[in-house]
Design an enzyme around this catalytic site. Structure first.
Site, mmCIF file in Angstrom:
data_model
loop_
_atom_site.group_PDB
_atom_site.id
_atom_site.type_symbol
_atom_site.label_atom_id
_atom_site.label_comp_id
_atom_site.label_asym_id
_atom_site.label_seq_id
_atom_site.Cartn_x
_atom_site.Cartn_y
_atom_site.Cartn_z
ATOM 1 N N LYS A 45 0.520 8.919 -1.449
ATOM 2 C CA LYS A 45 0.354 8.113 -0.238
ATOM 3 C C LYS A 45 -1.100 8.174 0.223
ATOM 4 C CE LYS A 45 2.087 6.320 3.780
ATOM 5 N NZ LYS A 45 1.617 4.977 3.467
ATOM 6 N N ILE A 71 3.450 0.199 7.673
ATOM 7 C CA ILE A 71 3.558 1.630 7.958
ATOM 8 C C ILE A 71 2.349 2.073 8.779
ATOM 9 C CG2 ILE A 71 3.759 3.935 6.937
ATOM 10 C CD1 ILE A 71 6.169 2.100 6.284
ATOM 11 N N GLY A 72 1.195 1.554 8.430
ATOM 12 C CA GLY A 72 -0.009 1.904 9.183
ATOM 13 C C GLY A 72 -0.632 3.210 8.733
ATOM 14 N N ASN A 99 -4.840 8.266 -3.359
ATOM 15 C CA ASN A 99 -5.156 7.001 -2.701
ATOM 16 C C ASN A 99 -5.931 7.308 -1.431
ATOM 17 O OD1 ASN A 99 -4.225 4.750 -0.611
ATOM 18 N ND2 ASN A 99 -3.979 3.864 -2.653
ATOM 19 N N ASN A 127 -8.260 2.428 -1.499
ATOM 20 C CA ASN A 127 -7.450 1.407 -0.837
ATOM 21 C C ASN A 127 -8.363 0.612 0.088
ATOM 22 O OD1 ASN A 127 -5.718 -0.001 0.797
ATOM 23 N ND2 ASN A 127 -4.398 1.745 1.243
ATOM 24 N N CYS A 130 -7.890 -2.271 4.122
ATOM 25 C CA CYS A 130 -7.846 -2.058 5.566
ATOM 26 C C CYS A 130 -9.071 -2.665 6.233
ATOM 27 C CB CYS A 130 -7.796 -0.567 5.855
ATOM 28 S SG CYS A 130 -6.358 0.171 5.114
ATOM 29 N N ILE A 191 -1.865 -5.407 -7.832
ATOM 30 C CA ILE A 191 -2.405 -5.838 -6.557
ATOM 31 C C ILE A 191 -1.797 -5.026 -5.409
ATOM 32 C CG2 ILE A 191 -2.822 -8.200 -7.316
ATOM 33 C CD1 ILE A 191 -0.209 -9.057 -6.020
ATOM 34 N N ASN A 192 -2.508 -4.998 -4.319
ATOM 35 C CA ASN A 192 -1.935 -4.511 -3.081
ATOM 36 C C ASN A 192 -1.038 -5.620 -2.520
ATOM 37 O OD1 ASN A 192 -1.492 -2.909 -0.753
ATOM 38 N ND2 ASN A 192 -3.528 -2.016 -1.026
ATOM 39 N N GLY A 244 5.855 -5.856 -7.770
ATOM 40 C CA GLY A 244 7.176 -6.367 -8.091
ATOM 41 C C GLY A 244 7.805 -5.841 -9.355
HETATM 42 C C1 LIG Z 1 6.234 0.999 2.225
HETATM 43 C C2 LIG Z 1 4.976 0.788 1.467
HETATM 44 C C3 LIG Z 1 3.868 1.575 1.722
HETATM 45 C C4 LIG Z 1 2.672 1.392 1.041
HETATM 46 N N1 LIG Z 1 1.616 2.206 1.289
HETATM 47 C C5 LIG Z 1 0.469 2.060 0.578
HETATM 48 C C6 LIG Z 1 -0.624 2.935 0.763
HETATM 49 O O1 LIG Z 1 -0.551 3.869 1.538
HETATM 50 N N2 LIG Z 1 -1.758 2.717 0.035
HETATM 51 C C7 LIG Z 1 -1.854 1.687 -0.862
HETATM 52 O O2 LIG Z 1 -2.889 1.511 -1.479
HETATM 53 N N3 LIG Z 1 -0.819 0.849 -1.074
HETATM 54 C C8 LIG Z 1 0.335 1.012 -0.380
HETATM 55 N N4 LIG Z 1 1.395 0.162 -0.625
HETATM 56 C C9 LIG Z 1 1.261 -0.891 -1.636
HETATM 57 C C10 LIG Z 1 1.870 -0.443 -2.977
HETATM 58 O O3 LIG Z 1 1.209 0.689 -3.486
HETATM 59 C C11 LIG Z 1 1.818 -1.577 -4.006
HETATM 60 O O4 LIG Z 1 0.480 -1.940 -4.239
HETATM 61 C C12 LIG Z 1 2.563 -2.810 -3.548
HETATM 62 O O5 LIG Z 1 3.711 -2.446 -2.837
HETATM 63 C C13 LIG Z 1 2.955 -3.734 -4.702
HETATM 64 O O6 LIG Z 1 3.813 -3.104 -5.605
HETATM 65 P P1 LIG Z 1 5.429 -3.228 -5.527
HETATM 66 O O7 LIG Z 1 5.740 -4.689 -5.418
HETATM 67 O O8 LIG Z 1 5.917 -2.578 -6.764
HETATM 68 O O9 LIG Z 1 5.853 -2.499 -4.300
HETATM 69 C C14 LIG Z 1 2.581 0.350 0.080
HETATM 70 C C15 LIG Z 1 3.708 -0.441 -0.191
HETATM 71 C C16 LIG Z 1 4.893 -0.237 0.477
HETATM 72 C C17 LIG Z 1 6.059 -1.123 0.163
#
Ligand SMILES: Cc1cc2nc3c(=O)[nH]c(=O)nc-3n(C[C@H](O)[C@H](O)[C@H](O)COP(=O)(O)O)c2cc1C
Ligand SMILES: Cc1cc2nc3c(=O)[nH]c(=O)nc-3n(C[C@H](O)[C@H](O)[C@H](O)COP(=O)(O)OP(=O)(O)OC[C@H]3O[C@@H](n4cnc5c(N)ncnc54)[C@H](O)[C@@H]3O)c2cc1C
Ligand SMILES: Cc1cc2nc3c(=O)[nH]c(=O)nc-3n(C[C@H](O)[C@H](O)[C@H](O)COP(=O)(O)OP(=O)(O)OC[C@H]3O[C@@H](n4cnc5c(N)ncnc54)[C@H](O)[C@@H]3O)c2cc1C
Ligand SMILES: Cc1cc2nc3c(=O)[nH]c(=O)nc-3n(C[C@H](O)[C@H](O)[C@H](O)COP(=O)(O)O)c2cc1C
Ligand code: FES
Ligand code: FES
Lengths: 313, 258, 313, 258
Positions: A45, A71-72, A99, A127, A130, A191-192, A244
């Protein structure tokens, strides 16, 4: 021979599957379901200098084939991560990618410098999605010059390779990728989440307390595939693909698009066993498509003939 | 805590849009505390994508069955309500920490307060308390008579008061009105229901022994995603927190900010 | 009283539901299912100066809760649309919005000038998501100055109000909206498709012959809602909202986000009756949420208190 | 052309991953020509989102039933294959223009050539031709024996040759090999199958009377979205075109570019 091993800057992985940042906490919860040593790596995280509570709740909302989160950046802060979480993770035979997040360049530098010295941290993932409070809320992730500068500064202080995590909310993802590559990024992570919103019909207000949130899950996969396809043909650094992924087939699609490893995010919430399941399924899927080693697939879809620029609609 | 395909033993609409679903499988063996919940995937499709948290309402360890009661309202619960006998449901559970049984003993009086779809987890709780010789009083609130359920079942375990918002059954008003009117005294309070109800109880009985069960929108349901956190009353703005899914859903009165 | 009537520049609509461009051809096929006069308006398929065949097939691919298309602006060309399609549509009591496309500013001018003079064309929708061949393939839809110039030129020659259809593939949608508003756009239409891709695991190649395509359907709805929410609070022109609408509830969500009318695209392929069904359902949904007239909902979700700029993850 | 929920009468796996599904409903009344297709929504969910085009294999107007045969392969057809008796399926149809029956008359010989899941529409065609007194010859190609189906049913209507790619049944090779070896003569050709097969037939028999049925990825299925177009042979680069869904799926030999 291990058909799944991949080797990336700082990361010699037994397989290319890792939980995505923010979707796996610091691993404790999932360790109750399976042995974390099974994973290729773990992206923990986002860590910030100080502990953060994050945004008010509700923090998640569901969408068609996706979810929104705001989440923030809740996390226990740099010191607690270094003192409590990383040592706990050290019991597992699995490299950690930390991260790193913040609201200004100095934050990133502070976290990167310190956390990159922890022995089981093998790489950083910046990351940059932000808003940069110092430059008036402009996002690190949408302005190439700002991303360049941040990457450069972090590279200077980091003891391990740096992967920059790109935001998809940009007009030109290739430009962003090239900027951070030039700044010295060792790899990309993409991607984010896409920025999205849902409204509650009963209240007429956004479902999320933060109003907007990041869209993840299968809904965004075609955007991720497209961006990785575009970027991987233009940069010389490897890409950790995500967005995804739910199955071994999805992993193959990301490799063919140009990823060299993948992260699984939202899918962990649907099935806590998804990562080990994918790892177990992959050899079978490789057999089906007649491929020996997963790395052979990287960029198989690339267009070696040239570019098209048609209007899609 | 495990994930398993469980078999639908029965599904009944027991009040307007309120369904009672009985599932069978090995996972039941792990169910211990009243107030724990399961996280359900209603469909293999990606839409709806997320699991749905639903409380455990009753457990039959011998038959490896448990009961849940839910309101079919949104996309997920509507799909769930169409499951028929012998269909399979993907269940993750049991999750969370439930109501502590060792806080009350034989002869003590426990007040169980439930609102709407917060009522179900109190049923197994009440059964366990009664088994221990605890004297139970139930105060159950519903929107109106049409969505009321399990009155007799609770009655069979102890004194039961019903309140309906529109007065179509029992006392007109809220559960707190009943507690005031009846001047109910207790050694320990157990409550589950909508946040305003919990807040009213928390404000009124803080300092007394009691436990409340919270609802929050969830992602993972197991403590990993930080979707479901709440502040502590002693640190309302700071970084300390509790996760509803894994620290809760049951918290002592006065602990978390409502 | 008609609870669904809405009034926008050039468009007095009996209801705010219209089929989206490219998802309804020129209406002929759907006229076999229901009376087109039932619709609020019809946005016809993109028209270019010359007839176009479009891209090679396959032109569509399915994704989770979405689809990709790369039709490539196939259409019979300006003259045929004016001589055959629009007169045919004139038999229905329904205003037409002509979607205008091209590869350079001159193309747009030519189409806009001529098509806007046809009596049943009540407004234009400028499709600025295509690459501008003259400026080296840069998209009209991603550079504010380019979009500004195009809008300005088209406004000069158009006999009817001009709605500019924004592409979501940008870093800053508000900036794009403000640019075209300043150029004189009478309204906005948003969003067009997100750029995406899928790869066929068997061949290792993109499913679409054009490789990338536009993502539409429920998957993109949260992005559309977010963008409309952001833009509607910053511009003074109305928005026709679209992106994943499947039901009357979805329409309400778009209005609450800030749309004043909506277009339904992909859903027509799933259910050819979707538009009339939504029109019939809307009054019931308005009753459920206790609203008399649909226009009361426009922007109900707006944040009148100010902006937040938190990191969503 | 209408949209209707139809009832599953039966579903059977008749070869490896090949399913025969019989549906019942009023929509059957509108089914006229062999070679038309239906567009199915396999689920109410948005994933899979699009309908699936499947050919009509047989029609029973009296019982308001029709039969389709399909291969369960991807997401949508796999879900479809799980439908059971009395389940409902959302059907849009009948769509497209089928094989013309008036191009051959009593005593003429028709050659029907099918490949894999292109075989099904030929069955109702053959029945109709036989009814008219047309002499039918079937040449059916399959990957291997395990995915072969309806051999006897075709046999009952006329001479039937089978080819399998791996030689596990019938002639080893392609349908064109059978036509050559058997030196089959005909008045009219009808074909449905994979593009390479159709192309081989088109190249060889262009100029003769014949009709081929095409497959293309579809959006709407009714002619509105331009997903399924193909060029004409006489204008291979130009703007003229045919839509497979609404102009086809059946085209005269030599008309469209394969
Ligand atoms: C609940 C949640 C929290 C996330 N927190 C972070 C984070 O702290 N730092 C970050 O770089 N990405 C964060 N992400 C993004 C994921 O790491 C990922 O890039 C994104 O969800 C796309 O992948 P997915 O479709 O498999 O979830 C978060 C995603 C979700 C759903
Ligand atoms: C610990 C816990 C126990 C619960 N026990 C019960 C129970 O026993 N019986 C019962 O009827 N309901 C219970 N709920 C509420 C139940 O989870 C929601 O009613 C349900 O998730 C709504 O799903 P939907 O498909 O109807 O709605 P949708 O509107 O489709 O849901 C969309 C999303 O919002 C979430 N969501 C919507 N409402 C709620 C809510 N009130 N709480 C949490 N998430 C919500 C859904 O889980 C989903 O992620 C419980 C909730 C929690 C947190
Ligand atoms: C006019 C017509 C008639 C057909 N008749 C039959 C039949 O009788 N029996 C049969 O088994 N198959 C038939 N097909 C092919 C059938 O439509 C596909 O096999 C099916 O759509 C695949 O869906 P899926 O869910 O298995 O695959 P997925 O991979 O989940 O499909 C993804 C998307 O691609 C499309 N697609 C994939 N393969 C094909 C294909 N070969 N042709 C068109 N679209 C495709 C799907 O429709 C869907 O939109 C026909 C196709 C057409 C155009
Ligand atoms: C097959 C297809 C063709 C389209 N063609 C056009 C077009 O010609 N011009 C245009 O502006 N938008 C076009 N679009 C975009 C739609 O008008 C709409 O903006 C988009 O699909 C989002 O809405 P939806 O999710 O309801 O489909 C097309 C979309 C699809 C799916
Ligand atoms: S739901 Fe994920 S931490 Fe509680
Ligand atoms: S599938 Fe839409 S035109 Fe043929």
């Amino acid at each position: 021979m291990n058909r799944l091993s991949v080797s990336l800057p700082g990361l010699d992985l037994k397989n290319p599957i890792m939980p995505a940042s923010g979707c796996f906490g610091f691993g404790r919860e999932y360790s109750k379901f399976y042995d974390l040593s099974k994973l290729g790596a773990i992206i923990i995280k986002a860590t910030t200098v100080e502990p953060r509570f994050g945004n008010p709740t509700p923090r998640v909302a569901e969408t068609s084939a996706g979810m929104l989160n705001a989440i923030g950046l809740q996390n226990p802060g740099l010191d607690a991560v270094i003192e409590q979480e990383l040592p706990w993770l050290a019991q597992y035979d699995v490299p950690i990618i930390a991260n790193v997040a913040g609201s200004q360049v100095e934050d990133y530098i502070k976290v990167a410098e310190k956390i990159s010295k922890v022995p089981n941290v093998h790489a950083l993932e910046l990351n940059i999605s932000c808003p940069n409070v110092k430059s008036g809320g402009i996002q690190f992730g949408t302005v190439p010059e700002v991303a360049y500068e941040l990457t450069k500064q972090v590279k200077k202080v980091s003891s391990v390779p740096v992967y920059v995590k790109l935001s998809p909310n940009v007009s030109d993802i290739v430009e962003m990728a090239l900027a951070v590559e030039e700044a010295g990024a060792d790899g990309l992570s993409m991607i984010n989440t896409l920025l999205g919103m849902r409204i509650d019909l009963k209240t007429g207000k956004p479902v999320l307390a933060n109003k907007t949130g990041g869209l993840s899950g299968p809904a965004i996969k075609p955007v991720a595939i497209r961006m990785i396809y575009q970027v991987s043909q233009r940069v010389n650094i490897p890409i950790i693909g995500m967005g995804g992924i739910m199955s071994a087939e999805d992993v193959i699609e990301f490799f063919m698009a140009g990823a060299s490893a993948v992260a699984v995010g939202t899918a962990n919430f649907i099935d806590p066993y998804v990562c080990p399941t994918i790892i177990d399924e992959l050899p079978k899927v490789l057999d089906e498509i007649g491929v020996n080693h997963i790395s052979e697939l990287v960029g198989r879809s690339w267009d070696r003939a040239g570019k098209t620029a048609n209007c899609s609609s | 805590m495990m994930k398993q395909w469980m078999k639908v033993v029965s599904q009944k609409e027991i009040a307007k849009n309120i369904y009672e679903l009985v599932l069978e499988g090995e996972l039941v063996a792990a169910m211990k505390e009243p107030g724990q919940f399961v996280h359900l995937k209603v469909d293999e499709s990606t839409d709806p994508l997320l699991r749905r948290p639903i409380s455990i309402c009753d457990i039959d360890h011998d038959q490896k069955r448990f009961t849940m009661i839910y309101r079919a309202e949104g996309k997920g619960t509507t799909i769930l309500s169409k499951k028929k006998e012998n269909d399979q449901v993907d269940v993750l559970g049991p999750l969370g920490n439930g109501f502590p049984l060792n806080e009350v003993g034989k002869g003590d009086t426990a007040l169980l307060v439930g609102g709407g779809i917060g009522v179900p987890p109190l049923y197994y709780l009440s059964k366990q308390l009664v088994k221990k010789g605890v004297n139970v009083i139930h105060v159950l609130g519903f929107q109106d008579k049409s969505v009321m359920f399990y009155e007799e079942k609770f009655q069979a375990l102890g004194t039961t008061f019903i309140a309906t918002v529109d007065g179509s059954y029992g006392t007109k008003g809220f559960v707190t009105d009943v507690i005031t009117q009846q001047n109910i005294q207790f050694d320990c309070l157990f409550a589950c229901g909508p946040k305003p109800m919990l807040k009213a109880l928390d404000d009124r009985f803080r300092g007394q022994k009691g436990f409340i069960s919270l609802e929050e929108r969830m992602g993972c349901g197991i403590g990993a995603c930080y979707a479901c956190v709440c502040h502590l009353q002693e640190d309302p703005e700071g970084p300390s927190y509790r996760k509803v899914c894994s620290d809760g859903p049951v918290f002592p009165l006065g602990e978390v900010l409502l």
